[in-house]
Design an enzyme around this catalytic site. Structure first.
Site, PDB file in Angstrom:
ATOM      1  N   HIS A 166       0.811  -1.216   0.000  1.00  0.00           N
ATOM      2  CA  HIS A 166       0.000   0.000   0.000  1.00  0.00           C
ATOM      3  C   HIS A 166       0.848   1.272   0.000  1.00  0.00           C
ATOM      4  O   HIS A 166       0.351   2.354  -0.288  1.00  0.00           O
ATOM      5  CB  HIS A 166      -0.992  -0.002   1.180  1.00  0.00           C
ATOM      6  CG  HIS A 166      -0.374   0.217   2.518  1.00  0.00           C
ATOM      7  ND1 HIS A 166      -0.040  -0.802   3.365  1.00  0.00           N
ATOM      8  CD2 HIS A 166      -0.037   1.357   3.171  1.00  0.00           C
ATOM      9  CE1 HIS A 166       0.459  -0.321   4.477  1.00  0.00           C
ATOM     10  NE2 HIS A 166       0.479   1.007   4.386  1.00  0.00           N
ATOM     11  N   ASP A 194       0.606  -7.631   1.423  1.00  0.00           N
ATOM     12  CA  ASP A 194       0.972  -6.227   1.642  1.00  0.00           C
ATOM     13  C   ASP A 194       2.488  -6.042   1.624  1.00  0.00           C
ATOM     14  O   ASP A 194       3.052  -5.319   2.456  1.00  0.00           O
ATOM     15  CB  ASP A 194       0.393  -5.711   2.959  1.00  0.00           C
ATOM     16  CG  ASP A 194       0.401  -4.190   3.030  1.00  0.00           C
ATOM     17  OD1 ASP A 194       0.375  -3.542   1.965  1.00  0.00           O
ATOM     18  OD2 ASP A 194       0.452  -3.647   4.150  1.00  0.00           O
ATOM     19  N   SER A 211       4.609   2.413   8.091  1.00  0.00           N
ATOM     20  CA  SER A 211       4.345   1.260   7.230  1.00  0.00           C
ATOM     21  C   SER A 211       5.545   0.951   6.350  1.00  0.00           C
ATOM     22  O   SER A 211       6.095   1.831   5.691  1.00  0.00           O
ATOM     23  CB  SER A 211       3.125   1.531   6.349  1.00  0.00           C
ATOM     24  OG  SER A 211       1.950   1.570   7.116  1.00  0.00           O
TER      25      SER A 211
END
Length: 418
Positions: A148, A178, A262
């Site tokens: 993402h 992911d 992230s």
């Protein structure tokens, strides 16, 4: 008796004449005051004790040389100047961070957008995350980050811990786990992270998260916590349609992980990379729950992405729907399944020349079992395919068709859908 000597005829003279001070008066007796004892010894003892107390107080405020603690030399006016003392504090955490910090980078997603008021196009930053350099090979180096973070990127800009920037090229990405891999020039790479064994982690073990929360303005931020839990399954809705598409297997930590973290590193006290920080439960009532992709799950995906740019997964070639989402009267009239069957996955379409068509799967078949494992919904079906099967494997299925339970054998093919 002589009349002249009568007592009443004698002149009565006062004993003390009026207006005359007596010269020989009688003094009143007073007892002598008790003789006071000498005060020399108590006074001496008190002086000694008082001096000792003052000396002890002064000693606590002065150093060995007689200067006040924390003071420097006095100037000609007799004023003291404060002296700053620096201490080099080194701990296991500071040593670990120093070892890994240079391998954690910022990843900026750049996309070209068109100005509404003109025909010109501009490149604009649409998001910033983190990444970890895990490999240096010749003039190339490789970074692992989140899917993402790079999703939809037309350009990628990599920022090192010292602020140096370089261009990144997307090698491959995988939505289901992911994860993504980026390639960069290795000229500025001074450190790479070592993979650790996430299965060896213990609850309560200290872990360190390094990344860029809230953007590059907080680059290289370090947070410390513990492993709160292992083998957590978190539901994910990729298309935001209210239906759970996947159950992500993650590590839980209380180390603070915020937007921008992230793709960053979760490391143990040995400096080994044991997780890729992926997401944070952001509900207002939840605090201190950070999530990371375990390294043992991420490693084979990273290898696939680096070598082929994709993850080859086995597919059947069908579209599916959870049985529970179908009204009960349609389950009875259209699917004709037994009333006691509550869970399963309905085949709504079979692709031409697919593994399912070749195996004889039909529309409205209800899959209830794969390789003797109960299939309750699409999530369990997908996890069985993606985690336990490989392209070319044979799979045994049990399905209900027109109310009858059938067994079907299928050879799985490569693809990116069911």
């Amino acid at each position: 008796m002589d009349e002249f000597n009568r007592p009443e005829d004698r002149e009565q003279k006062p004993l003390i004449p009026e207006n005359e001070t007596p010269t020989n008066t009688r003094t009143e007796y007073k007892p002598p005051s008790p003789k006071r004892k000498s005060g020399f010894l108590p006074s001496l003892l008190g002086a000694i004790v008082g001096g000792l107390v003052v000396w002890l107080l002064m000693s606590s405020l002065t150093g060995p040389s007689g200067k006040q603690v924390g003071d420097g030399d006095s100037n000609e006016n007799g004023h003291f100047q404060t002296e700053q003392i620096s201490f080099d504090v080194t701990t296991d955490i500071t040593e670990t961070v120093e070892k890994v910090a240079d391998a954690v980078v910022g990843v900026t997603n750049l996309q070209t957008v068109r100005d509404f008021w003109s025909t010109s196009e501009t490149t604009r930053e649409t998001g910033t995350g983190s990444g970890v350099i895990y490999k240096k090979e010749g003039d190339k180096a490789f970074i692992v980050t989140n899917y993402h973070v790079v999703e939809g990127a037309q350009e990628l800009e990599i920022t090192f811990d010292d602020g140096t920037k370089t261009k990144g090229t997307l090698v491959g990405s995988d939505m289901w786990t992911d994860l993504a891999v980026i390639e960069i020039d290795s000229a500025n790479v001074t450190s790479v992270a070592e993979f650790g064994d996430s299965d060896a982690l213990k609850r309560g073990e200290t872990v360190i998260a390094i990344g860029n929360p809230l953007g590059l303005g907080f680059s290289g931020s370090v947070t410390v916590g513990v492993v709160s839990g292992k083998d957590r399954s978190i539901p994910i809705d990729f298309d935001n349609n209210g239906t759970i598409d996947w159950q992500a297997d993650v590590l839980q930590t209380d180390a603070a992980i915020n937007p921008g973290n992230s793709g960053g590193a979760l490391i143990n006290l040995s400096g080994q990379l044991i997780g890729i920080n992926s997401m944070k439960i952001s509900e207002a009532i939840v605090e201190g729950i950070g999530l990371a992709i375990p390294m043992n799950l991420a490693k084979p995906i990273i290898e696939h992405l680096e070598t082929t740019g994709t993850v080859n997964r086995p597919t059947m070639g069908v579209t599916l729907l959870d049985l529970r989402s179908i009204p009960s009267h349609q389950q009875q009239q259209m699917l004709k399944i037994p009333a006691e069957v509550k869970d399963g996955v309905v085949v709504t379409e079979v692709m031409r020349n697919s593994a399912a068509e070749l195996a004889g799967v039909k529309k409205y078949d209800v899959i209830v079992e794969m390789d003797e494992e109960k299939i309750g919904d699409m999530v369990t079906l997908r996890k069985h395919l993606y985690n336990e099967k490989e392209v070319g494997d044979t799979m045994q299925m049990k399905v209900y068709r027109e109310g009858k339970l059938l067994e079907i054998e299928m050879e799985l093919r490569d693809g990116n859908s069911f």
